[in-house]
Design a protein around this motif. Sequence first.
Motif, PDB file in Angstrom:
ATOM      1  N   ASP B  92       0.835  -1.205   0.000  1.00 38.98           N
ATOM      2  CA  ASP B  92       0.000   0.000   0.000  1.00 38.98           C
ATOM      3  C   ASP B  92       0.868   1.252   0.000  1.00 38.98           C
ATOM      4  O   ASP B  92       0.556   2.241  -0.654  1.00 38.98           O
ATOM      5  CB  ASP B  92      -0.896   0.031   1.248  1.00 38.98           C
ATOM      6  CG  ASP B  92      -2.180  -0.767   1.054  1.00 38.98           C
ATOM      7  OD1 ASP B  92      -2.480  -1.161  -0.092  1.00 38.98           O
ATOM      8  OD2 ASP B  92      -2.887  -0.991   2.056  1.00 38.98           O
ATOM      9  N   GLU B  93       1.945   1.216   0.759  1.00 40.99           N
ATOM     10  CA  GLU B  93       2.817   2.390   0.819  1.00 40.99           C
ATOM     11  C   GLU B  93       3.405   2.699  -0.556  1.00 40.99           C
ATOM     12  O   GLU B  93       3.473   3.854  -0.966  1.00 40.99           O
ATOM     13  CB  GLU B  93       3.915   2.184   1.872  1.00 40.99           C
ATOM     14  CG  GLU B  93       3.354   2.396   3.283  1.00 40.99           C
ATOM     15  CD  GLU B  93       4.059   1.608   4.367  1.00 40.99           C
ATOM     16  OE1 GLU B  93       5.192   1.145   4.154  1.00 40.99           O
ATOM     17  OE2 GLU B  93       3.456   1.446   5.452  1.00 40.99           O
ATOM     18  N   ALA B  94       3.798   1.666  -1.277  1.00 42.22           N
ATOM     19  CA  ALA B  94       4.264   1.888  -2.653  1.00 42.22           C
ATOM     20  C   ALA B  94       3.138   2.498  -3.487  1.00 42.22           C
ATOM     21  O   ALA B  94       3.346   3.456  -4.237  1.00 42.22           O
ATOM     22  CB  ALA B  94       4.732   0.571  -3.278  1.00 42.22           C
ATOM     23  N   GLY B  95       1.941   1.962  -3.320  1.00 40.48           N
ATOM     24  CA  GLY B  95       0.793   2.475  -4.065  1.00 40.48           C
ATOM     25  C   GLY B  95       0.514   3.927  -3.708  1.00 40.48           C
ATOM     26  O   GLY B  95       0.264   4.757  -4.587  1.00 40.48           O
ATOM     27  N   HIS B  96       0.612   4.245  -2.433  1.00 37.74           N
ATOM     28  CA  HIS B  96       0.313   5.604  -2.012  1.00 37.74           C
ATOM     29  C   HIS B  96       1.371   6.572  -2.508  1.00 37.74           C
ATOM     30  O   HIS B  96       1.054   7.691  -2.912  1.00 37.74           O
ATOM     31  CB  HIS B  96       0.154   5.656  -0.493  1.00 37.74           C
ATOM     32  CG  HIS B  96      -0.980   4.783  -0.028  1.00 37.74           C
ATOM     33  ND1 HIS B  96      -1.202   4.445   1.269  1.00 37.74           N
ATOM     34  CD2 HIS B  96      -1.958   4.155  -0.747  1.00 37.74           C
ATOM     35  CE1 HIS B  96      -2.267   3.655   1.347  1.00 37.74           C
ATOM     36  NE2 HIS B  96      -2.722   3.454   0.131  1.00 37.74           N
ATOM     37  N   GLY B  97       2.608   6.128  -2.500  1.00 35.27           N
ATOM     38  CA  GLY B  97       3.655   6.940  -3.107  1.00 35.27           C
ATOM     39  C   GLY B  97       3.317   7.222  -4.568  1.00 35.27           C
ATOM     40  O   GLY B  97       3.429   8.350  -5.053  1.00 35.27           O
ATOM     41  N   LEU B  98       2.851   6.202  -5.222  1.00 33.27           N
ATOM     42  CA  LEU B  98       2.518   6.335  -6.646  1.00 33.27           C
ATOM     43  C   LEU B  98       1.351   7.315  -6.860  1.00 33.27           C
ATOM     44  O   LEU B  98       1.411   8.195  -7.723  1.00 33.27           O
ATOM     45  CB  LEU B  98       2.173   4.954  -7.194  1.00 33.27           C
ATOM     46  CG  LEU B  98       2.263   4.746  -8.691  1.00 33.27           C
ATOM     47  CD1 LEU B  98       2.432   3.273  -8.996  1.00 33.27           C
ATOM     48  CD2 LEU B  98       1.066   5.275  -9.426  1.00 33.27           C
ATOM     49  N   TYR B  99       0.297   7.181  -6.067  1.00 30.83           N
ATOM     50  CA  TYR B  99      -0.833   8.124  -6.210  1.00 30.83           C
ATOM     51  C   TYR B  99      -0.365   9.562  -6.000  1.00 30.83           C
ATOM     52  O   TYR B  99      -0.803  10.488  -6.685  1.00 30.83           O
ATOM     53  CB  TYR B  99      -1.934   7.871  -5.164  1.00 30.83           C
ATOM     54  CG  TYR B  99      -2.517   6.481  -5.089  1.00 30.83           C
ATOM     55  CD1 TYR B  99      -2.447   5.589  -6.156  1.00 30.83           C
ATOM     56  CD2 TYR B  99      -3.167   6.054  -3.931  1.00 30.83           C
ATOM     57  CE1 TYR B  99      -2.986   4.312  -6.048  1.00 30.83           C
ATOM     58  CE2 TYR B  99      -3.714   4.785  -3.830  1.00 30.83           C
ATOM     59  CZ  TYR B  99      -3.613   3.914  -4.886  1.00 30.83           C
ATOM     60  OH  TYR B  99      -4.146   2.655  -4.777  1.00 30.83           O
ATOM     61  N   LEU B 100       0.515   9.714  -5.000  1.00 35.84           N
ATOM     62  CA  LEU B 100       0.951  11.066  -4.658  1.00 35.84           C
ATOM     63  C   LEU B 100       1.882  11.650  -5.715  1.00 35.84           C
ATOM     64  O   LEU B 100       1.766  12.815  -6.072  1.00 35.84           O
ATOM     65  CB  LEU B 100       1.617  11.057  -3.278  1.00 35.84           C
ATOM     66  CG  LEU B 100       0.629  10.829  -2.130  1.00 35.84           C
ATOM     67  CD1 LEU B 100       1.331  10.388  -0.862  1.00 35.84           C
ATOM     68  CD2 LEU B 100      -0.198  12.092  -1.870  1.00 35.84           C
ATOM     69  N   TYR B 101       2.800  10.829  -6.217  1.00 34.33           N
ATOM     70  CA  TYR B 101       3.627  11.321  -7.326  1.00 34.33           C
ATOM     71  C   TYR B 101       2.722  11.745  -8.482  1.00 34.33           C
ATOM     72  O   TYR B 101       2.947  12.771  -9.129  1.00 34.33           O
ATOM     73  CB  TYR B 101       4.605  10.242  -7.805  1.00 34.33           C
ATOM     74  CG  TYR B 101       5.838  10.058  -6.932  1.00 34.33           C
ATOM     75  CD1 TYR B 101       6.641  11.142  -6.581  1.00 34.33           C
ATOM     76  CD2 TYR B 101       6.216   8.797  -6.487  1.00 34.33           C
ATOM     77  CE1 TYR B 101       7.777  10.968  -5.794  1.00 34.33           C
ATOM     78  CE2 TYR B 101       7.344   8.608  -5.703  1.00 34.33           C
ATOM     79  CZ  TYR B 101       8.125   9.696  -5.356  1.00 34.33           C
ATOM     80  OH  TYR B 101       9.243   9.515  -4.578  1.00 34.33           O
ATOM     81  N   SER B 102       1.693  10.935  -8.749  1.00 33.09           N
ATOM     82  CA  SER B 102       0.774  11.276  -9.843  1.00 33.09           C
ATOM     83  C   SER B 102       0.103  12.621  -9.596  1.00 33.09           C
ATOM     84  O   SER B 102      -0.039  13.431 -10.508  1.00 33.09           O
ATOM     85  CB  SER B 102      -0.314  10.212  -9.993  1.00 33.09           C
ATOM     86  OG  SER B 102       0.256   8.972 -10.327  1.00 33.09           O
ATOM     87  N   ALA B 103      -0.312  12.841  -8.348  1.00 38.66           N
ATOM     88  CA  ALA B 103      -0.966  14.113  -8.016  1.00 38.66           C
ATOM     89  C   ALA B 103       0.005  15.270  -8.232  1.00 38.66           C
ATOM     90  O   ALA B 103      -0.361  16.322  -8.777  1.00 38.66           O
ATOM     91  CB  ALA B 103      -1.468  14.100  -6.577  1.00 38.66           C
ATOM     92  N   ALA B 104       1.252  15.082  -7.844  1.00 35.34           N
ATOM     93  CA  ALA B 104       2.244  16.146  -8.023  1.00 35.34           C
ATOM     94  C   ALA B 104       2.544  16.364  -9.504  1.00 35.34           C
ATOM     95  O   ALA B 104       2.776  17.497  -9.941  1.00 35.34           O
ATOM     96  CB  ALA B 104       3.527  15.805  -7.266  1.00 35.34           C
TER      97      ALA B 104
END
Lengths: 252, 329, 94
Positions: B92-104
């Motif tokens: 999940d942490e990898a996934g959340h990093g990914l969502y956040l990079y996408s948002a940025a």
Amino acid sequence: MNADEALLTYVLRVADNALITGQRMIERVAGEAELEEELANANFALDYIGQARMLYTYAGELEGEGRSEDDFAYLRDTQEFRNFLLAEQPNGHFGDAIVRQFLFESFYLLQLEALADSRDKRLAEIAARAEKEIRYHLRHAAQWLVRLGDGTDESHARVARSLAEQWRYTGEFFAGDEVDSILQSEFRGPDLDALREQWLANVTEVLEEATLAVPGETFMATGGRQGLHTEHLGFLIAEMQHLQRAYPGASW
Amino acid sequence: MYTQGLDQKGQTSKPAAVEESAEQLAAFQARIDAEEKIEAKDWMPEAYRRTLVRQISQHAHSEIIGMQPEGNWLTRAPSLKRKAILLAKVQDEAGHGLYLYSAAETLGVSRDQMVADLLAGKAKYSSIFNYPTLTWADIGAIGWLVDGAAIMNQIPLCRCSYGPYARAMVRICKEESFHQRQGFEIMLELTRGSDEQKAMAQDALTRWWWPSLMMFGPSDKDSKHSAQSMAWKIKRFSNDELRQKFVDVTVPQAEFLGLKVPDDDLELDEASGHYRYGDIDWQEFYDVLAGNGPCNRQRMAKRQGAHDDGAWVREAAQAYAAKQAAKAA
Amino acid sequence: MNKEWPLYEVFIRSRSGLSHKHAGSVHAADDQMALDHARDTYTRRMEGVSLWVVRSDQIVASDPAETSAFFEPAEDKIYRHPTFYEVPDGVENL
């Protein structure tokens, strides 16, 4: 060996392959080439741990001595594990991991397809579920193998070397023994000779697309299914079992 | 999680390259005040964009680096059930990093650039992940305390004025709802176990308590960008407000577990209903931020190693895609 | 060659009967990889039964600066909505 003993041994072998493969994948966490591949790798590892749990639980029922999934995973010593030698080899680089996954899963998928049709209902159910997971894994691994094989000169050279290194561990997939014979005759288990042919055809097709040559006849290492492992497995087991061994009987 | 305002000290605001009229700024603030969401291609002040890029990328880096301390116990998890749960959490942490990079990335900065800034030491991540996980109990403490602190921070971010960030946070909060509970469950199991396990649990709380309080960032009086972030509705509560809320909910949980919070000054103020807690060692906080925590070098070396080891893989995939495209053309 | 993998937008149909909805994005070197990444990232909790991925740079978007010219003309055409019309009490099935 009677049919019940053979079934128990067989289920443990499949379970051990799943656990050791999953454990090696877990070692890769936080080290993947790209973030998206972290998610893929973790998904694969979760599938394997899940398969191992179902199979160990079933093995405990077959054995009837009250052993749990964790007793099998954490309280057997290295030589009691029956996984293929290929599964326990150290991870190496991404190409090594992809080649190992591809070679093993090309076999495992065929094995599961056959087991899904087994006369043993529980094993057939577990296999049918695992088959869906592994079908996706294998597709992923095969696509990556093609990308690496037909990518850059460097990636081609790397996976060609991985393939040459690991090919010698594939003979063990098909080196059947009494357990396999009983499983086939009594439980409609896989026909290993037929599997070998199908496996080679499938593997060849992908390797060709990946512009990689199929390795020629070579010495095949065996021993995993007799508990005669390479030196690598002992460390994996020691690390995995550390807490259960240091605090016997504790609940976590 | 992890929006400590880490690199606010000494940060100088560059003047905006484009002239921003008072009229534009007022219209923008009016949209914010009306609780309208700002979307990627909408006009926004350069400082708003920069603040978001900094905060979201810091948040993303924290998720990615945060995989390491917990990943440290994946191979040694004491049961197959715990192994699967922990792996799902780290994933999940990898996934959340990914969502956040996408948002940025919607703000016009590439993930490559963000990662390069992290590896160059220009971008920060939450100080908490520079502490080591020495025993299995630390996995419980991280879930319970660190994720607990993160939730305090993240729930208000679901209402952040920037649409892509808010949407990422909604997804993240939904997925993380099991994270804190699995941590508490590990602690519970330990405190119900042998004396050795109880000692392990107490030791973990003792080591993780203060770093968890530091996760909310500097005290309000030292957090100079807070006011602007609040006005822009990027932030909804101040660092100290969130920290207080965390202490108030967590202390009774520690009591339930029969563990002692390592703070002799801790006491319940009957009048306000809040717990008063002792002074935070801010020197430690700034030392860790400056790179001198127990694990800063190790964490960065691991990330750098993975990045470098992956270069040939990323290149190969692109080379293959280019060949396929050429064939199709 | 050392630029990053292109960005893809991910759309998920959560169950049959519903339309695809934007979920987020992933990086991938090719279309097939983008599908795999979307699957592994956005459907870990049974979120979907169908996935679309499309290169982000292939999306044509309206310009926020033109929002008023683009969308406001629809505002005064209230006769397109059923609530615009009077239905006397006692008239049913209309």
